[in-house]
Motif scaffolding. Sequence first.
Motif, PDB file in Angstrom:
ATOM      1  N   VAL A   1       0.829  -1.204   0.000  1.00  0.00           N
ATOM      2  CA  VAL A   1       0.000   0.000   0.000  1.00  0.00           C
ATOM      3  C   VAL A   1       0.860   1.249   0.000  1.00  0.00           C
ATOM      4  O   VAL A   1       0.627   2.189  -0.753  1.00  0.00           O
ATOM      5  CB  VAL A   1      -0.954  -0.012   1.215  1.00  0.00           C
ATOM      6  N   SER A   2       1.888   1.274   0.831  1.00  0.00           N
ATOM      7  CA  SER A   2       2.701   2.480   0.928  1.00  0.00           C
ATOM      8  C   SER A   2       3.495   2.741  -0.343  1.00  0.00           C
ATOM      9  O   SER A   2       3.642   3.889  -0.770  1.00  0.00           O
ATOM     10  CB  SER A   2       3.646   2.363   2.125  1.00  0.00           C
TER      11      SER A   2
ATOM     12  N   MET B   1      -5.348  -5.809  -0.859  1.00  0.00           N
ATOM     13  CA  MET B   1      -4.600  -4.817  -0.094  1.00  0.00           C
ATOM     14  C   MET B   1      -4.461  -5.183   1.379  1.00  0.00           C
ATOM     15  O   MET B   1      -3.562  -4.688   2.065  1.00  0.00           O
ATOM     16  CB  MET B   1      -5.271  -3.443  -0.217  1.00  0.00           C
ATOM     17  N   LEU B   2      -5.365  -6.024   1.881  1.00  0.00           N
ATOM     18  CA  LEU B   2      -5.329  -6.382   3.292  1.00  0.00           C
ATOM     19  C   LEU B   2      -4.625  -7.711   3.539  1.00  0.00           C
ATOM     20  O   LEU B   2      -4.646  -8.228   4.652  1.00  0.00           O
ATOM     21  CB  LEU B   2      -6.761  -6.440   3.850  1.00  0.00           C
ATOM     22  N   SER B   3      -3.998  -8.247   2.486  1.00  0.00           N
ATOM     23  CA  SER B   3      -3.261  -9.503   2.629  1.00  0.00           C
ATOM     24  C   SER B   3      -1.940  -9.260   3.359  1.00  0.00           C
ATOM     25  O   SER B   3      -1.207  -8.314   3.055  1.00  0.00           O
ATOM     26  CB  SER B   3      -2.988 -10.113   1.254  1.00  0.00           C
ATOM     27  N   LYS B   4      -1.604 -10.142   4.262  1.00  0.00           N
ATOM     28  CA  LYS B   4      -0.333 -10.045   4.970  1.00  0.00           C
ATOM     29  C   LYS B   4       0.827 -10.531   4.117  1.00  0.00           C
ATOM     30  O   LYS B   4       1.985 -10.278   4.438  1.00  0.00           O
ATOM     31  CB  LYS B   4      -0.402 -10.852   6.267  1.00  0.00           C
TER      32      LYS B   4
ATOM     33  N   GLY C   1      -9.348  -6.827   9.572  1.00  0.00           N
ATOM     34  CA  GLY C   1      -9.242  -5.851  10.650  1.00  0.00           C
ATOM     35  C   GLY C   1      -8.429  -4.632  10.264  1.00  0.00           C
ATOM     36  O   GLY C   1      -8.482  -3.600  10.941  1.00  0.00           O
ATOM     37  N   ALA C   2      -7.668  -4.737   9.163  1.00  0.00           N
ATOM     38  CA  ALA C   2      -6.855  -3.611   8.690  1.00  0.00           C
ATOM     39  C   ALA C   2      -7.610  -2.730   7.692  1.00  0.00           C
ATOM     40  O   ALA C   2      -7.032  -1.800   7.131  1.00  0.00           O
ATOM     41  CB  ALA C   2      -5.576  -4.126   8.044  1.00  0.00           C
TER      42      ALA C   2
ATOM     43  N   TYR D   1      -8.475   2.180   4.176  1.00  0.00           N
ATOM     44  CA  TYR D   1      -9.447   3.163   3.707  1.00  0.00           C
ATOM     45  C   TYR D   1      -8.986   4.578   4.032  1.00  0.00           C
ATOM     46  O   TYR D   1      -9.111   5.489   3.205  1.00  0.00           O
ATOM     47  CB  TYR D   1     -10.812   2.882   4.327  1.00  0.00           C
ATOM     48  N   ARG D   2      -8.446   4.767   5.233  1.00  0.00           N
ATOM     49  CA  ARG D   2      -7.946   6.097   5.611  1.00  0.00           C
ATOM     50  C   ARG D   2      -6.829   6.540   4.687  1.00  0.00           C
ATOM     51  O   ARG D   2      -6.702   7.732   4.372  1.00  0.00           O
ATOM     52  CB  ARG D   2      -7.460   6.097   7.067  1.00  0.00           C
ATOM     53  N   GLU D   3      -6.001   5.595   4.243  1.00  0.00           N
ATOM     54  CA  GLU D   3      -4.910   5.969   3.344  1.00  0.00           C
ATOM     55  C   GLU D   3      -5.451   6.521   2.031  1.00  0.00           C
ATOM     56  O   GLU D   3      -4.916   7.481   1.475  1.00  0.00           O
ATOM     57  CB  GLU D   3      -3.994   4.774   3.094  1.00  0.00           C
ATOM     58  N   THR D   4      -6.526   5.917   1.522  1.00  0.00           N
ATOM     59  CA  THR D   4      -7.152   6.440   0.306  1.00  0.00           C
ATOM     60  C   THR D   4      -7.732   7.826   0.553  1.00  0.00           C
ATOM     61  O   THR D   4      -7.585   8.737  -0.272  1.00  0.00           O
ATOM     62  CB  THR D   4      -8.250   5.477  -0.174  1.00  0.00           C
ATOM     63  N   GLU D   5      -8.405   8.011   1.683  1.00  0.00           N
ATOM     64  CA  GLU D   5      -8.950   9.330   2.023  1.00  0.00           C
ATOM     65  C   GLU D   5      -7.826  10.362   2.119  1.00  0.00           C
ATOM     66  O   GLU D   5      -7.973  11.495   1.636  1.00  0.00           O
ATOM     67  CB  GLU D   5      -9.712   9.261   3.353  1.00  0.00           C
ATOM     68  N   ASP D   6      -6.709   9.986   2.730  1.00  0.00           N
ATOM     69  CA  ASP D   6      -5.574  10.904   2.854  1.00  0.00           C
ATOM     70  C   ASP D   6      -5.069  11.335   1.478  1.00  0.00           C
ATOM     71  O   ASP D   6      -4.822  12.523   1.226  1.00  0.00           O
ATOM     72  CB  ASP D   6      -4.435  10.238   3.625  1.00  0.00           C
ATOM     73  N   ARG D   7      -4.898  10.376   0.589  1.00  0.00           N
ATOM     74  CA  ARG D   7      -4.381  10.694  -0.737  1.00  0.00           C
ATOM     75  C   ARG D   7      -5.339  11.606  -1.506  1.00  0.00           C
ATOM     76  O   ARG D   7      -4.920  12.442  -2.297  1.00  0.00           O
ATOM     77  CB  ARG D   7      -4.116   9.403  -1.524  1.00  0.00           C
TER      78      ARG D   7
END
Length: 456
Positions: free
Chosen positions: A7-8, A351-354, A364-365, A370-376
């Motif tokens: 994601v990052s 995206m939530l796969s370890k 749980g992540a 979702y917040r990362e998308t909102e931030d971008r």
Amino acid sequence: MNRRTFVSSLAVGGAALAAGSRLYSAGSSAKPKARIGIIGCGWYGGVIYEAFARNVDATVVSLCDPNARNLQKTLQAVARHQTAVPRTFADYREMLAAEQHDIVVVATPDHWHALNAIAAMQAGADVFLEKAISVDVIEGEAILAAARKYDRVVQINTQRRSNPLYLEVRDKYLRSGKLGRIGQVETYSFLGLEGWSAGPIPDAPIPAHLDFDMWTGPAPLLPYKAIIEDRGWRAFMEFGNGIIGNVGVHMLDKVRWLLDLGWPRAVSATGGRFAKESFSNTFDTMRSVLRYPDLDVSWEHRMWGVSPIPRRHWSDQWGARFIGEKGTLNVTMFEYVFTPTGDGAREGVHMLSKTGDLENVDFGAANGAYRETEDRHVQDFMQAREERGAHRRPIADVEQGHISSACCILSNLSLELGRPLVYDPKSRAVPGDPEATRRLARPYRAPWTHPDPATV
């Protein structure tokens, strides 16, 4: 590659690809400063505010909502980030006259978007506007006309465009030709939203903390029902655009962006209120088709029965299937899966796969991703403001938000009228269909006046 690395890395590399330059980072000392006003302090107004607080050196100077409880909740949220107490208002006109704002967030119900956004632009502010941008097509035309006339940056919160996963999808599968020729895209939602399809709900006394006449504004003044206050206003076509205008707009906008599609040649829809008696007057069943040259883009929702998609998480239940000669690509909020034609093995990423694949998914992540998308999405808006002189549009520019919203509005209208519609954005009419043309602008309740794209 683990989930966080995936994601990052996309959030950095993909952001540069999407915007053509750097974006601000949450927590960075380079955060831009802005004086912000918020019109609409309910649930999603709060979500948007927190995204701004993470990414902008924001001073909230004004809050506006005819619901005093919403104002108090948002005041408490703001107090966690700043010591200055914003002024509060029940009437957005008083707010805009009393304070100067760099940015106005509009997170009201859909029926207020046009008047709120246009007034904010006329007052000198850039606007971060919730979807769908309007409840009728001509309102959307007026918002777009105002943005261009006053040279305002307007970002629509169709934040899927800022999801780093979709940049990977676009380049690896759509632009590369890996799917071959794409002849159909199916967008869908089987989320259920069971509360909307409940039986009759009695009228209720208007609570003392709510100015319901002001909340209703230009919409018809309906008998008050308690569910309206708790996000249930979307169950009424007087205030919103139904299921397609709530969740479908995200999927249709995502597809339009990924395939670089503009206005459809025609819109047709079937469906209705089929399942059971309900207080809601939205369509519980719909299939809409947007016709493009050599391509159909469809939308389907059903608010009843069992979903045809095995449910692991609510995010699995809405998405888009790109169907090509060489395979099918299914894209949801956090996942893409490519299934090739023939005997090849399927592939994809969650995206939530370890482990960076389709396995070992940690739902749980979901909130963090979702917040990362909102931030971008907020970062992209701020970058567009900084580059205003270069005429750089935000990734979810108002024109794109208008087209996607209008596709939903025209779908609802096509279903109501029982015929396909061909909208001409140049003439702002449905040629040869005077009834449909008349209904492109809904009547406003006095004393409110419907905005005119020619005179905003």
